[in-house]
Write an enzyme that holds these catalytic residues in place. Structure first.
Site, mmCIF file in Angstrom:
data_model
loop_
_atom_site.group_PDB
_atom_site.id
_atom_site.type_symbol
_atom_site.label_atom_id
_atom_site.label_comp_id
_atom_site.label_asym_id
_atom_site.label_seq_id
_atom_site.Cartn_x
_atom_site.Cartn_y
_atom_site.Cartn_z
ATOM 1 N N CYS A 1 91.653 114.099 0.663
ATOM 2 C CA CYS A 1 91.252 112.740 0.269
ATOM 3 C C CYS A 1 91.450 111.842 1.488
ATOM 4 C CB CYS A 1 92.083 112.244 -0.903
ATOM 5 S SG CYS A 1 92.092 113.344 -2.338
ATOM 6 N N GLY B 1 93.836 107.762 8.076
ATOM 7 C CA GLY B 1 95.169 107.500 8.612
ATOM 8 C C GLY B 1 96.030 108.747 8.679
ATOM 9 N N CYS C 1 100.656 106.779 -3.331
ATOM 10 C CA CYS C 1 101.340 105.523 -2.998
ATOM 11 C C CYS C 1 101.665 104.818 -4.313
ATOM 12 C CB CYS C 1 100.499 104.650 -2.071
ATOM 13 S SG CYS C 1 98.813 104.333 -2.643
#
Length: 432
Positions: A238, A243, A362
């Site tokens: 994903c 990042g 997250c």
């Protein structure tokens, strides 16, 4: 613009985003486009006021006994920025675009400013419907965890090992007062100023040269703990804007194969430019041709590590996206849980015997974390959870202290515990 005029502007922007249920960034952009007189410093100051008001939306509404945009801003000025009732009254003169003067009740509530008797979800500034799930993960610490999430976030950068070192960046960015990260060996931190703004790091020459990327230390840490090694075959399933892909490439030292993909191919667009700047040469981007297309089918059963940065409610990033916590709805949580199960099933088909899935969110909600792993293990008998002690011991560096933040299956980071965004990591291994 005067400070008082900026407060009026923030109230106006809040009214727009609340009435139209739109992201704060969109409301702020439209406000700026329609008022060309506002300079960049004015727009930045107004944005800071808006985001601060959203951070403390529930507690400010309780203190002021109203949930109007004006009440949210006035409550925030007292509760977060520490202004006295007298100082706020001076800003609310009603003259030269200042807010209208305080009435007697506002004056009294600001002077008293008390959360006595407030329910826990209000004291924590967490949406009421999410409180049972949120508090279930933290017990008696839940209010403190919520309050930490309602604070301002620092700016963290990740040193790109392919092009620089943390010591070199410390020297290069000394004018911006960097601090070494507490956990990640690649992290540098920059504290926000009184207005909530940090340095403009993306204008630095070392950024353009690929020496670093903006990335929360928690995101760096869970990527490091995922366990990618040079020479392996690794997938960022994903990847989004990339990042974690960039961090994986640096950890692998450009050795081995690293594949980046995402079901939403549009999210991958920024990765191409970032890869060129980073110096990563072992990354291959796989773009799905359609929603049901699996662009990695040729790698089935061959992958050493599948990193799943799963779609989630994003509750761990509320410091950076305070408007998101008030826009998320119960249906979104159910949808994210479904998405998480699907992407974990994809990862299971790709890893080889002995291979690992590193599941990351997250999120601060057990429903998206331990419960997602529990459900995965129940559906996939050929996988077993990797004990957190083994995950910590197999990673470079001394991370033994993180064992304090263990959950049933993994690790929960948070602003209050680790000074990072709220990330979750659990690793599973294919045993058959």
């Amino acid at each position: 613009m005067t400070p008082a005029a900026r407060i009026s502007a923030a109230i106006e922007v809040l009214d727009d985003l609340i009435q139209r249920r739109r992201p704060a960034s969109d409301a702020l952009k439209d406000w700026g486009l329609s008022r060309r007189f506002a300079g960049s410093k004015d727009r930045a100051a107004i944005a800071s006021l808006v985001y601060d008001a959203l951070r403390r939306r529930a507690s400010s509404a309780f203190v002021m006994a109203a949930e109007t945009p004006r009440a949210l801003v006035l409550g925030m000025l007292a509760g977060l920025r520490g202004l006295s009732a007298e100082e706020i009254a001076l800003l609310c003169s009603g003259e030269n675009h200042a807010p209208m003067p305080l009435d007697a009740e506002e004056q009294a509530r600001l002077a008293a400013f008390s959360l006595d008797g407030a329910p826990d979800w209000i004291r924590a500034d967490v949406p009421e419907w999410l409180w049972p799930a949120f508090s279930g993960g933290f017990g008696t610490d839940a209010v403190g965890e919520g309050q930490a999430l309602a604070g301002r976030a620092p700016i963290d950068i990740r040193t790109n090992r392919l092009k620089s070192s943390r010591d070199a960046l410390m020297a290069d960015l000394a004018h911006a007062s960097p601090e070494p990260g507490a956990w990640s060996p690649d992290a540098l931190r920059f504290q926000p100023g009184h207005d909530g703004r940090g340095p403009s790091l993306q204008a630095e020459p070392s950024f353009f040269a690929g020496g670093f990327e903006i990335q929360d230390e928690g995101s760096q840490l869970v990527t490091l703990l995922a366990g990618a090694q040079p020479g392996q075959t690794v997938i960022d399933l994903c990847a989004g804007a990339g990042g974690k892909t960039l961090a994986l490439a640096a950890l692998m030292g450009n050795q081995g194969r690293l594949f980046a993909t995402d079901l939403d191919s549009r999210r991958l667009a920024p990765l191409h430019e970032r890869l060129a700047r980073s110096g990563a040469t072992n990354v291959e981007i796989r773009i799905p041709r359609s929603r049901g297309h699996e662009p990695l089918i040729d790698l089935a059963g061959q992958v050493d590590l599948a990193l799943v940065d799963a779609p989630c409610t994003g509750s761990g990033t509320w410091r950076r996206n305070p408007d998101a916590k008030w826009r998320v709805r119960p249906g979104a949580l159910a949808e994210r849980i479904k998405d998480q199960a699907e992407v974990l099933a994809r990862a299971a088909r790709l890893v080889k015997p002995g291979g690992r899935i590193a599941y990351i969110t997250c999120s601060m909600l057990p429903d998206e974390n331990d419960e997602a792993i529990r459900a995965f293990l129940a559906r996939h008998a050929g996988f077993a959870a990797v004990p957190l002690a083994d995950v910590l011991a197999s990673s470079e560096g001394d991370f033994g202290l993180l064992a304090r933040f263990a959950t049933e299956f993994g690790l929960q980071l948070s602003p209050r515990r680790t000074g990072t965004d709220g990330f979750y990591l659990a690793c599973t291994q294919r045993i058959a």
